[in-house]
Design a protein around this motif. Structure first.
Motif, short mmCIF file in Angstrom:
data_model
loop_
_atom_site.label_atom_id
_atom_site.label_comp_id
_atom_site.label_asym_id
_atom_site.label_seq_id
_atom_site.Cartn_x
_atom_site.Cartn_y
_atom_site.Cartn_z
N LEU A 11 0.83 -1.22 0.00
CA LEU A 11 0.00 0.00 0.00
C LEU A 11 0.87 1.26 0.00
O LEU A 11 0.54 2.26 -0.66
N LEU A 12 1.98 1.21 0.75
CA LEU A 12 2.87 2.38 0.78
C LEU A 12 3.44 2.64 -0.62
O LEU A 12 3.55 3.81 -1.06
N CYS A 13 3.80 1.58 -1.34
CA CYS A 13 4.31 1.73 -2.71
C CYS A 13 3.23 2.31 -3.62
O CYS A 13 3.50 3.20 -4.44
N TRP A 14 2.02 1.79 -3.49
CA TRP A 14 0.94 2.25 -4.37
C TRP A 14 0.64 3.73 -4.13
O TRP A 14 0.40 4.49 -5.07
N LEU A 15 0.69 4.14 -2.84
CA LEU A 15 0.43 5.55 -2.53
C LEU A 15 1.55 6.46 -3.06
O LEU A 15 1.31 7.63 -3.40
N GLY A 16 2.79 5.93 -3.14
CA GLY A 16 3.91 6.76 -3.60
C GLY A 16 4.22 6.58 -5.07
O GLY A 16 5.19 7.17 -5.57
N ARG A 17 3.41 5.78 -5.79
CA ARG A 17 3.69 5.50 -7.19
C ARG A 17 3.40 6.73 -8.06
O ARG A 17 2.32 7.32 -7.94
N SER A 18 4.34 7.08 -8.96
CA SER A 18 4.15 8.22 -9.88
C SER A 18 5.09 8.04 -11.06
O SER A 18 6.07 7.30 -10.97
N PRO A 19 4.80 8.68 -12.17
CA PRO A 19 5.70 8.59 -13.33
C PRO A 19 7.08 9.11 -12.93
O PRO A 19 7.20 9.90 -11.99
N PRO A 20 8.17 8.73 -13.63
CA PRO A 20 8.19 7.88 -14.82
C PRO A 20 8.10 6.40 -14.47
O PRO A 20 8.15 6.01 -13.31
N ALA A 21 8.04 5.56 -15.49
CA ALA A 21 7.88 4.12 -15.33
C ALA A 21 9.08 3.49 -14.63
O ALA A 21 8.96 2.43 -14.03
#
Length: 554
Positions: A11-21
């Motif tokens: 969940l922490l990764c998903w909340l901090g996920r942003s571009p670029p790939a």
């Protein structure tokens, strides 16, 4: 807690996920690091190697892994910084929640807890200090509160652990005390059995000689002396029989023969038996029966008679005046057999102890005329065996009442009372007597001669087999315990191998539960020393009439 922690990391990764790939590979690497740390922590802390370490070193390993986890979790704020304030707030809540969970997972142990919390709370405070100092301060205060809670949790954990150790130590002491009590009880049983056996041997010899004397023509004075001897022997034998009853009940070998029994005739017989005894002490024994009342129960007449007889006998011994009332009442399908006396009564604090072995009230001097203190103990055991509800009510100075509650029986007709045998079934019989005690053999020889039998004597199985070459006995009387490991049971089997179906009776002074159980399992009739002549004649009559009948004489 590896699974919930890993889910929180996702969940922490998903909340901090942003571009670029390219960010995805960094997040994947961080998640792999989290998983490896959790797995390594679990494997190492549960390994035998760590378990074998001294406690202080083992704790240092645990603190190191807790600190490693804290640093890796704090690293998410660097590799996956939240793109929005909402995501940042949610990330913070998850990390703060993991810190709160660490209070439980570390049991509040401060080094381990701080090793996890300080990196996480420190990283959160740095992250928020650039946006909102107030939130950073709140996070710091929350960290201090969690530290205080962790201290309280560790204190409770430590106290609980100490209580558990104390409980384990107490349980061990209780187990040891129980082992000692059981050992003492077994030693007491062995001592009583040995003492009873050693006393019964000479007493049996005296009883046989006294019985032989009473069968001969005597002048009045000698007859009176003989009667005094018989009375003294009867009293001593009854006290030894009380020990025997306890041994039988403890051994679990008392057979219960349930039959429909009419209590009216049963109680009249007891009243006739005990009235003269009560009269000798200046007491009056009364009997109150309702002729029209149903009185049939399903029980064992002999054992119930022993119960009621013990209670009446106890009342006679301890009452100095007044009436002992024996009555029968019916209520709600139960028949209440009541024995009331006007004796001294029993104080409330002593009422639970009167059923204990050897416990007697008002007999400090241990007057043997009042018995051994086993009567009510036997009553209590027999009540459990017969499933009779036993109740007692007593008022000091006004007397005691015992209530035996039995369910009313509607069905089979009451059994006809036992008719004792009259006559001399031993006349003209050849009797093989096997006993390792010479005095007992000679006394039995004299008695059998007086009864018209032809005795043949042997001191063990070997001599008994030699005797079979000279005579063919009609009856075998054999002591249960012989010398050198020889036993009466072995004698019976050996003799019956040559004379199948020969009636045999074991006679024993041994009251140990093990020996009694052994005799019971052999299905050979057993009499106990000192053996009353009438009881011996009754059993011989039954065996001669029906040789295949094997039973244990109670």
């Amino acid at each position: 807690m590896p699974a919930p922690v890993f889910i929180a990391a996702v969940l922490l990764c998903w909340l901090g996920r942003s571009p670029p790939a390219t960010q995805d590979s960094v997040l994947a690497a961080w998640l792999a690091l989290v998983a490896l740390a959790l797995l390594a922590r679990r494997l190492v802390l549960h390994s035998n190697a760590v378990a074998a370490l001294p406690p202080a070193r083992g704790l240092r390993v645990a603190v190191a892994f807790s600190t490693l986890n804290g640093c890796i979790h704090a690293l998410v704020l660097v590799v996956a910084p939240a793109p929005t304030d909402v995501n940042m707030a949610t990330q913070s809540l998850l990390l703060v929640g993991l810190c709160a969970g660490a209070v439980a997972t570390t049991a509040g142990y401060r080094p381990a807890f701080l090793g996890y919390m300080l990196p996480v709370i420190g990283a959160l405070m740095l992250r928020w200090s650039s946006n909102d100092l107030a939130i950073a301060a709140i996070i710091g205060i929350f960290g201090a509160v969690l530290t205080s809670l962790a201290d309280d949790s560790y204190r409770l954990f430590r106290d609980s652990f100490n209580i558990r150790l104390q409980q384990l130590a107490l349980n061990e002491r209780l187990r040891e005390a129980l082992r000692q009590a059981e050992s003492a009880n077994r030693a007491k049983t062995r001592f009583l059995a040995s003492a009873s056996h050693d006393l019964r041997q000479p007493l049996h010899t005296v009883a046989l000689s006294a019985a032989t004397l009473s069968l001969r023509p005597l002048d009045p004075d000698t007859r009176r002396i003989s009667q005094h001897i018989d009375k003294a022997l009867e009293r001593l034998a009854s006290q030894l029989d009380a020990l025997l009853d306890i041994s039988k009940l403890d051994a679990g070998i008392v057979p219960v023969q349930l039959e429909a029994l009419a209590l009216g005739p049963f109680l009249r017989q007891l009243w006739r038996e005990f009235s003269p005894i009560a009269h000798e002490k200046g007491l009056v024994l009364t009997l109150d029966l309702d002729p029209g009342m149903p009185d049939t129960v399903m029980t064992d007449e002999v054992l119930l008679g022993r119960m009621v007889g013990n209670v009446i006998d106890n009342a006679v011994k301890y009452s100095r005046r007044g009436t002992i009332a024996l009555s029968l009442h019916a209520h709600a399908g139960l028949l209440a057999l009541v024995i009331e006396d006007e004796g001294p009564g029993i104080p409330p604090e002593e009422q639970g102890r009167v059923f204990e072995e050897f416990y007697q009230l008002d007999n400090i001097e241990r007057d043997r005329a009042k018995g051994l203190g086993l009567g009510l103990s036997i009553v209590h055991r027999l009540a459990a065996l017969l499933q009779v509800r036993l109740e007692m009510a007593s008022v000091p100075g006004h007397g005691t009442a015992f209530y035996l509650l039995l369910p009313e029986h509607r069905g089979d007709s009451p059994r006809v009372a036992r008719v004792p045998f009259h006559g001399n079934p031993l006349a003209a019989l050849t009797v093989l007597v096997v006993d390792d005690n010479a005095d007992v053999r000679l006394s039995m020889q004299e008695l059998l001669h007086e009864l018209g039998a032809a005795p043949v004597l042997a001191n063990g199985t070997a001599e008994a087999l030699l005797a079979l070459e000279r005579v063919k006995p009609d009856l075998l009387l054999v002591d249960l315990r012989l010398r050198g490991g020889d036993t009466g049971i072995a004698t019976v089997h050996a003799v019956r191998a040559r004379l199948p179906g020969l009636p045999a009776i074991l006679i024993s002074g041994d009251t140990s539960p093990e020996r009694l159980r052994e005799a019971s399992d052999a299905h050979i009739p057993l009499l106990h020393k000192p053996t009353p002549v009438a009881q011996l004649q009754q059993l011989v009559a039954e065996l001669v009439t029906s040789p295949s009948k094997e039973r244990h004489v109670r």
